[in-house]
Write a protein that holds these residues in place. Structure first.
Motif, PDB file in Angstrom:
ATOM      1  N   ASP A 345     -23.329  28.354  20.788  1.00 26.53           N
ATOM      2  CA  ASP A 345     -23.454  29.774  21.134  1.00 26.53           C
ATOM      3  C   ASP A 345     -23.654  30.652  19.906  1.00 26.53           C
ATOM      4  OD1 ASP A 345     -20.973  30.043  19.901  1.00 26.53           O
ATOM      5  OD2 ASP A 345     -19.858  30.373  21.759  1.00 26.53           O
ATOM      6  N   PHE A 346     -23.496  31.947  20.093  1.00 26.82           N
ATOM      7  CA  PHE A 346     -23.529  32.906  18.996  1.00 26.82           C
ATOM      8  C   PHE A 346     -22.091  33.051  18.489  1.00 26.82           C
ATOM      9  CE2 PHE A 346     -26.909  34.099  21.974  1.00 26.82           C
ATOM     10  CZ  PHE A 346     -28.014  33.951  21.143  1.00 26.82           C
ATOM     11  N   THR A 347     -21.803  32.445  17.361  1.00 31.85           N
ATOM     12  CA  THR A 347     -20.452  32.472  16.799  1.00 31.85           C
ATOM     13  C   THR A 347     -20.434  33.507  15.682  1.00 31.85           C
ATOM     14  OG1 THR A 347     -20.122  30.151  17.374  1.00 31.85           O
ATOM     15  CG2 THR A 347     -18.621  31.103  15.748  1.00 31.85           C
ATOM     16  N   PHE A 348     -19.637  34.567  15.914  1.00 33.56           N
ATOM     17  CA  PHE A 348     -19.744  35.771  15.095  1.00 33.56           C
ATOM     18  C   PHE A 348     -18.725  35.855  13.957  1.00 33.56           C
ATOM     19  CE2 PHE A 348     -21.565  37.717  19.149  1.00 33.56           C
ATOM     20  CZ  PHE A 348     -22.869  37.745  18.668  1.00 33.56           C
ATOM     21  N   ASP A 349     -17.894  34.824  13.761  1.00 29.72           N
ATOM     22  CA  ASP A 349     -16.929  34.967  12.675  1.00 29.72           C
ATOM     23  C   ASP A 349     -17.405  34.312  11.386  1.00 29.72           C
ATOM     24  OD1 ASP A 349     -16.530  32.346  13.428  1.00 29.72           O
ATOM     25  OD2 ASP A 349     -14.360  32.491  13.590  1.00 29.72           O
ATOM     26  N   THR A 350     -18.683  33.931  11.333  1.00 28.37           N
ATOM     27  CA  THR A 350     -19.331  33.559  10.074  1.00 28.37           C
ATOM     28  C   THR A 350     -20.721  33.004  10.299  1.00 28.37           C
ATOM     29  OG1 THR A 350     -18.922  32.509   7.919  1.00 28.37           O
ATOM     30  CG2 THR A 350     -18.588  31.123   9.835  1.00 28.37           C
ATOM     31  N   ASN A 351     -20.966  32.300  11.420  1.00 26.69           N
ATOM     32  CA  ASN A 351     -22.169  31.484  11.550  1.00 26.69           C
ATOM     33  C   ASN A 351     -23.427  32.294  11.805  1.00 26.69           C
ATOM     34  OD1 ASN A 351     -19.634  30.096  12.888  1.00 26.69           O
ATOM     35  ND2 ASN A 351     -20.769  28.496  11.824  1.00 26.69           N
ATOM     36  N   VAL A 352     -23.380  33.243  12.747  1.00 24.49           N
ATOM     37  CA  VAL A 352     -24.550  34.083  12.978  1.00 24.49           C
ATOM     38  C   VAL A 352     -24.923  34.831  11.710  1.00 24.49           C
ATOM     39  CG1 VAL A 352     -25.353  36.165  14.161  1.00 24.49           C
ATOM     40  CG2 VAL A 352     -24.309  34.328  15.472  1.00 24.49           C
ATOM     41  N   GLN A 353     -23.917  35.329  11.010  1.00 20.51           N
ATOM     42  CA  GLN A 353     -24.180  36.111   9.802  1.00 20.51           C
ATOM     43  C   GLN A 353     -24.906  35.278   8.742  1.00 20.51           C
ATOM     44  OE1 GLN A 353     -21.447  36.110  11.634  1.00 20.51           O
ATOM     45  NE2 GLN A 353     -20.389  38.084  11.623  1.00 20.51           N
ATOM     46  N   LEU A 354     -24.529  34.011   8.605  1.00 23.31           N
ATOM     47  CA  LEU A 354     -25.218  33.153   7.646  1.00 23.31           C
ATOM     48  C   LEU A 354     -26.628  32.820   8.115  1.00 23.31           C
ATOM     49  CD1 LEU A 354     -22.349  30.729   6.581  1.00 23.31           C
ATOM     50  CD2 LEU A 354     -23.566  32.328   5.097  1.00 23.31           C
ATOM     51  N   SER A 355     -26.807  32.642   9.411  1.00 27.63           N
ATOM     52  CA  SER A 355     -28.132  32.268   9.909  1.00 27.63           C
ATOM     53  C   SER A 355     -29.169  33.352   9.662  1.00 27.63           C
ATOM     54  CB  SER A 355     -28.061  31.928  11.397  1.00 27.63           C
ATOM     55  OG  SER A 355     -27.870  33.082  12.183  1.00 27.63           O
ATOM     56  N   ILE A 356     -28.741  34.603   9.502  1.00 30.72           N
ATOM     57  CA  ILE A 356     -29.680  35.710   9.254  1.00 30.72           C
ATOM     58  C   ILE A 356     -29.583  36.223   7.820  1.00 30.72           C
ATOM     59  CG2 ILE A 356     -29.660  36.411  11.671  1.00 30.72           C
ATOM     60  CD1 ILE A 356     -27.826  38.718  10.928  1.00 30.72           C
ATOM     61  N   ALA A 357     -28.828  35.518   6.980  1.00 33.11           N
ATOM     62  CA  ALA A 357     -28.529  36.034   5.635  1.00 33.11           C
ATOM     63  C   ALA A 357     -29.782  36.311   4.818  1.00 33.11           C
ATOM     64  CB  ALA A 357     -27.626  35.051   4.888  1.00 33.11           C
ATOM     65  N   GLY A 358     -30.803  35.484   4.949  1.00 35.23           N
ATOM     66  CA  GLY A 358     -31.996  35.645   4.130  1.00 35.23           C
ATOM     67  C   GLY A 358     -33.123  36.392   4.803  1.00 35.23           C
ATOM     68  N   ALA A 359     -32.906  36.954   5.973  1.00 34.44           N
ATOM     69  CA  ALA A 359     -34.001  37.571   6.727  1.00 34.44           C
ATOM     70  C   ALA A 359     -34.633  38.732   5.973  1.00 34.44           C
ATOM     71  CB  ALA A 359     -33.495  38.031   8.094  1.00 34.44           C
ATOM     72  N   LEU A 360     -33.825  39.670   5.531  1.00 32.59           N
ATOM     73  CA  LEU A 360     -34.371  40.875   4.908  1.00 32.59           C
ATOM     74  C   LEU A 360     -34.977  40.575   3.541  1.00 32.59           C
ATOM     75  CD1 LEU A 360     -31.556  43.352   5.964  1.00 32.59           C
ATOM     76  CD2 LEU A 360     -33.954  43.444   6.684  1.00 32.59           C
ATOM     77  N   SER A 361     -34.302  39.780   2.731  1.00 32.35           N
ATOM     78  CA  SER A 361     -34.852  39.469   1.412  1.00 32.35           C
ATOM     79  C   SER A 361     -36.091  38.594   1.515  1.00 32.35           C
ATOM     80  CB  SER A 361     -33.789  38.806   0.526  1.00 32.35           C
ATOM     81  OG  SER A 361     -33.312  37.609   1.100  1.00 32.35           O
ATOM     82  N   SER A 362     -36.259  37.872   2.640  1.00 30.54           N
ATOM     83  CA  SER A 362     -37.459  37.062   2.864  1.00 30.54           C
ATOM     84  C   SER A 362     -38.589  37.854   3.515  1.00 30.54           C
ATOM     85  CB  SER A 362     -37.120  35.857   3.749  1.00 30.54           C
ATOM     86  OG  SER A 362     -36.258  34.961   3.101  1.00 30.54           O
ATOM     87  N   ASP A 363     -38.446  39.177   3.606  1.00 26.15           N
ATOM     88  CA  ASP A 363     -39.470  40.042   4.183  1.00 26.15           C
ATOM     89  C   ASP A 363     -39.750  39.694   5.642  1.00 26.15           C
ATOM     90  OD1 ASP A 363     -41.301  42.069   4.353  1.00 26.15           O
ATOM     91  OD2 ASP A 363     -42.876  41.059   3.207  1.00 26.15           O
ATOM     92  N   LEU A 364     -38.673  39.373   6.371  1.00 28.80           N
ATOM     93  CA  LEU A 364     -38.785  39.063   7.802  1.00 28.80           C
ATOM     94  C   LEU A 364     -37.934  40.034   8.606  1.00 28.80           C
ATOM     95  CD1 LEU A 364     -38.592  35.171   7.541  1.00 28.80           C
ATOM     96  CD2 LEU A 364     -40.635  36.532   8.056  1.00 28.80           C
ATOM     97  N   ALA A 365     -38.008  41.302   8.250  1.00 29.09           N
ATOM     98  CA  ALA A 365     -37.147  42.313   8.875  1.00 29.09           C
ATOM     99  C   ALA A 365     -37.346  42.371  10.382  1.00 29.09           C
ATOM    100  CB  ALA A 365     -37.411  43.683   8.253  1.00 29.09           C
ATOM    101  N   GLU A 366     -38.584  42.182  10.866  1.00 31.61           N
ATOM    102  CA  GLU A 366     -38.803  42.263  12.303  1.00 31.61           C
ATOM    103  C   GLU A 366     -38.075  41.153  13.051  1.00 31.61           C
ATOM    104  OE1 GLU A 366     -42.848  40.654  10.896  1.00 31.61           O
ATOM    105  OE2 GLU A 366     -40.900  41.060   9.995  1.00 31.61           O
ATOM    106  N   GLY A 367     -37.731  40.079  12.344  1.00 28.02           N
ATOM    107  CA  GLY A 367     -36.963  39.013  12.963  1.00 28.02           C
ATOM    108  C   GLY A 367     -35.569  39.445  13.374  1.00 28.02           C
ATOM    109  N   LEU A 368     -35.070  40.548  12.812  1.00 25.89           N
ATOM    110  CA  LEU A 368     -33.751  41.049  13.190  1.00 25.89           C
ATOM    111  C   LEU A 368     -33.778  41.846  14.497  1.00 25.89           C
ATOM    112  CD1 LEU A 368     -32.201  42.171   9.781  1.00 25.89           C
ATOM    113  CD2 LEU A 368     -31.682  40.136  11.131  1.00 25.89           C
ATOM    114  N   ASN A 369     -34.961  42.108  15.035  1.00 29.97           N
ATOM    115  CA  ASN A 369     -35.014  42.841  16.306  1.00 29.97           C
ATOM    116  C   ASN A 369     -34.247  42.096  17.395  1.00 29.97           C
ATOM    117  OD1 ASN A 369     -36.548  44.871  15.187  1.00 29.97           O
ATOM    118  ND2 ASN A 369     -38.503  43.991  15.820  1.00 29.97           N
ATOM    119  N   GLY A 370     -34.340  40.782  17.396  1.00 33.55           N
ATOM    120  CA  GLY A 370     -33.612  39.997  18.384  1.00 33.55           C
ATOM    121  C   GLY A 370     -32.112  40.067  18.189  1.00 33.55           C
TER     122      GLY A 370
END
Length: 752
Positions: A345-370
């Protein structure tokens, strides 16, 4: 034999023996896994919306009436007695005890069978640049190729088989919580799945283009014989209510070829993938099979440049494939089982946060829409949690969610309902999105409302001690224990209030509200340092530390909010470093640590970049390799020895690489802040930084003692330069004045 060996991707010379080792691709809604067996292959279709209702009652207990007594027991007798009381009161209301979320599950297993028993020259590959999966082999001198991708353009899984004879069939899941019915109409298979414990379900539509096909007697597949390539298109259509089902119609008219469909998809996928590029190896090195590269790293007893480049690419590939309609869950967008660990599932006490950690610095900001969409869908449950558990307005996030945002995952042993900083941690990316993009419309209409809801919760939840200082009671440092004023609770509240104050100032909101937020900030308790000189994980005076643990929650000000550094608060920075060192000694580098954990290693790495510890970065990379923490796709495992498919490490890897090379916080641009000796030279392009900064190119050569930087900002700003591993290099480069939309180039001689 002429086959495609991807330079940006991976390949191996044997089929997958388990679903976790399959080839993977996705487009943010659909995912696909291909096992690659020439004789009896399996294609697993996934969709980000498929979570199997278990029939559990998600009724949040009315606990607010017991909060005062709960707090009194904490104060008089401690947390153990208080939790026993609290849990019993919940049980009296019918609370069933700790429940997992509804689990992620596969949409279909499509089996492809042949008589190709005597095959040779086998190869299967993933091209990260295009999202295409390929299986090739020879039988009696004839080459057979199977190609698959998940279309970014048509939102379908596309599969192509070489000319030949095949039998394809959909697996009957025999799953007691679903009803499955299938039918065939001309060249189309339609399978309908009804969930037993909800009004929802999904349809699977599989269209087959072949010159000769005969339906199987049970209408679950076809016998195929074709002298032309066979095109199979697959689609999953979930629905929440029966009335939401779309009308299923077989496609008519001319079907585009695989190549035309692929060309339209490839343009979109390649654009996403090519925005950032890490170059550490030659094409000859990149073309080696993945397990040869792993063996070389094991023999060297350290990460090699080419393997790090592959793992970096794999992390960004995971995010591109898994982020879109929603955000990556524990397994990205893939599963081959109805019983995934922690429900997948979406585990919010560390795992989801790590899975999106590189999104913005990788220039994939639109990927955060989901990500933002998911949280918005869970908000009704978050509101109910706050009201029923604490009698508070605002939001209380869950630790685990899939179909519901209601908090039902707690008991005496795992009191996650006491972990109140979850929503604030989720809000980190709401404000970071603005910092990277400068999007004030998003700031006003998305960031600020969510931050305000979190502050509303704090207003109703926080207690005041006699001196007016706030106290977090109850408080929990996930997943390491209870105690008043967990340091992460305070750190997250500080970040929330700081970001809301900044947002109000940027948007020109009233000073009255800004002043009220500042008053709240000023009432937050100060961090504490224990007798060993370490930052305490709880501010409860008599509570000791448990350093042997995989979570790094109390170091949130270091790895996440960047609240302070060695210049802005040297005392607290040193205390944080001591706390980190003790965690390393007791857990990360201790063979008797409580568990192995990829997410713990990734948080260690994110701390190591900030503390400028390149040797530790090498150690963490070595642990991942030595303990076999990834599959042939380079998707990672949660535990050692490929135990539990889990992608949070993949999401964090690009961010670790970015931070060890070029990083920004507190108006300071850090260059080569944690560059390990195993990566002596290379180039990275396209990295994004906060405050709308783009690193067009960054090249380093430690042997030649040189680095080159080409950088651009969308706003006027001044940055200080920091080279912590090369102190003498900073003497003549104290500040960098960036002028809006003007590229600047730097050539720096590194001091030895």
């Amino acid at each position: 034999m002429s086959t495609h060996v991807p330079t940006r991707g991976v390949w191996t010379d044997s089929p997958a023996m388990k679903w976790e080792d399959a080839l993977v691709s996705g487009n943010g809604s659909h995912g696909v896994m291909v096992m690659g067996d020439p004789v009896s292959d399996t294609i697993i279709g996934n969709h980000c919306r498929l979570y199997l209702p278990q029939g559990n009652r998600f009724d949040v207990p009315e606990m607010a009436a017991y909060l005062t007594e709960f707090r009194q027991i904490i104060e008089r007798e401690g947390y153990d007695k208080a939790l026993s009381f609290y849990y019993q009161k919940a049980k009296e209301q019918g609370y069933p005890g700790l429940l997992m979320s509804d689990p992620s599950h596969p949409g279909f297993h499509l089996h492809v069978e042949t008589d190709h028993h005597s095959y040779y020259d086998y190869q299967r590959s993933i091209d990260y640049e295009t999202g295409e999966l390929m299986v090739s082999y020879q039988v009696n001198g004839q080459t057979f190729i199977r190609k698959t991708f998940v279309s970014q353009q048509t939102n379908q899984i596309i599969h192509c088989l070489s000319p030949g004879q095949y039998r394809i069939s959909l697996q009957d899941y025999q799953q007691p919580l679903m009803k499955q019915t299938s039918m065939i109409h001309h060249h189309t298979m339609h399978t309908h799945f009804d969930y037993v414990h909800s009004d929802g379900g999904y349809d699977v539509l599989i269209d087959v283009k072949a010159s000769n096909l005969q339906p199987l007697d049970d209408e679950t597949g076809f016998h195929l014989q074709s002298d032309q390539p066979i095109l199979i298109t697959m689609e999953i259509r979930p629905y929440q209510q029966a009335t939401d089902r779309s009308i299923i119609k077989a496609k008519t008219g001319k079907q585009l070829s695989y190549q035309r469909l692929f060309e339209r998809h490839e343009k979109i996928h390649r654009d996403l993938f090519d925005r950032v590029r890490l170059e550490l190896a030659t094409d000859d090195q990149r073309k080696q099979p993945i397990w040869s590269l792993v063996d070389q790293a094991k023999q060297a007893d350290q990460m090699t440049p080419v393997l790090l480049e592959k793992m970096y690419d794999a992390g960004r590939y995971m995010f591109i494939c898994s982020a879109g309609e929603l955000t990556p869950n524990l397994q990205g967008i893939w599963t081959g089982t109805f019983e995934p660990a922690w429900s997948g599932d979406f585990t919010f006490d560390t795992n989801v946060q790590l899975s999106i950690a590189g999104a913005l610095s990788s220039d994939l900001a639109e990927g955060l829409n989901g990500y933002f969409r998911l949280i918005k869908e869970l908000l009704p449950g978050f509101h109910e949690n706050a009201q029923k558990y604490y009698g508070a307005r605002g939001v209380l996030a869950t630790a685990h969610s899939s179909n519901s945002g209601k908090h039902m995952h707690w008991n005496e042993d795992w009191p996650l309902v006491l972990w109140t900083c979850g929503a604030g941690w989720l809000a980190h990316w709401y404000y970071q999105y603005y910092r990277f993009t400068g999007d004030t419309i998003f700031l006003q209409h998305e960031s600020v409302p969510f931050l305000e809801e979190i502050v509303q919760f704090y207003r109703d939840f926080l207690m005041e001690d006699a001196d007016g200082t706030y106290r977090f009671t109850p408080s929990y440092s996930a997943e390491n224990g209870t105690g008043d004023n967990a340091t992460q609770d305070i750190a997250v509240a500080k970040e929330v209030l700081t970001n809301l104050i900044d947002a109000y100032q940027i948007l020109g909101y009233s000073n009255e509200k800004i002043n009220s937020f500042q008053m709240m900030f000023d009432k937050l308790p100060n961090y504490q340092i224990n007798e060993e000189g370490a930052l305490k994980e709880w501010l409860t005076p008599d509570k000791g530390e448990n350093y042997n643990h995989r979570h790094f929650s109390h170091l949130y000000p270091v790895f996440q909010s960047r609240e302070f550094n060695s210049e802005t608060d040297p005392v607290m920075w040193q205390a944080s470093r001591i706390a980190f060192d003790k965690r390393l000694e007791a857990w990360l580098l201790n063979e008797d640590g409580d568990t192995s954990s990829t997410h713990g290693r990734m948080h260690s790495a994110l701390c190591a970049t900030q503390f400028h510890m390149p040797a530790l970065i090498d150690d963490i990379f070595r642990l991942l390799i030595a303990n076999n923490c990834f599959f042939s796709s380079l998707m990672m495992s949660h535990y050692n020895e490929q135990n539990i498919f889990n992608v949070d490490g993949n999401g964090a890897m690009p961010q670790v690489v970015h931070e060890m090379l070029v990083d920004y916080s507190n108006n300071r641009l850090t260059l080569l802040g944690a560059i390990p000796s195993s990566i002596p030279s290379g180039t990275i392009r396209g990295v994004r930084l906060p405050h709308q900064v783009t690193v067009h190119q960054f090249t380093w050569d430690l042997e030649a003692n040189k680095l080159e930087l080409e950088i651009e900002s969308q706003i006027d700003q001044e940055l200080s330069l920091y080279l912590p591993l090369f102190k003498g290099s900073e003497q003549h480069l104290q500040h960098l004045q960036l002028v809006r939309n003007q590229k600047q180039s730097l050539h720096i001689e590194l001091a030895k």
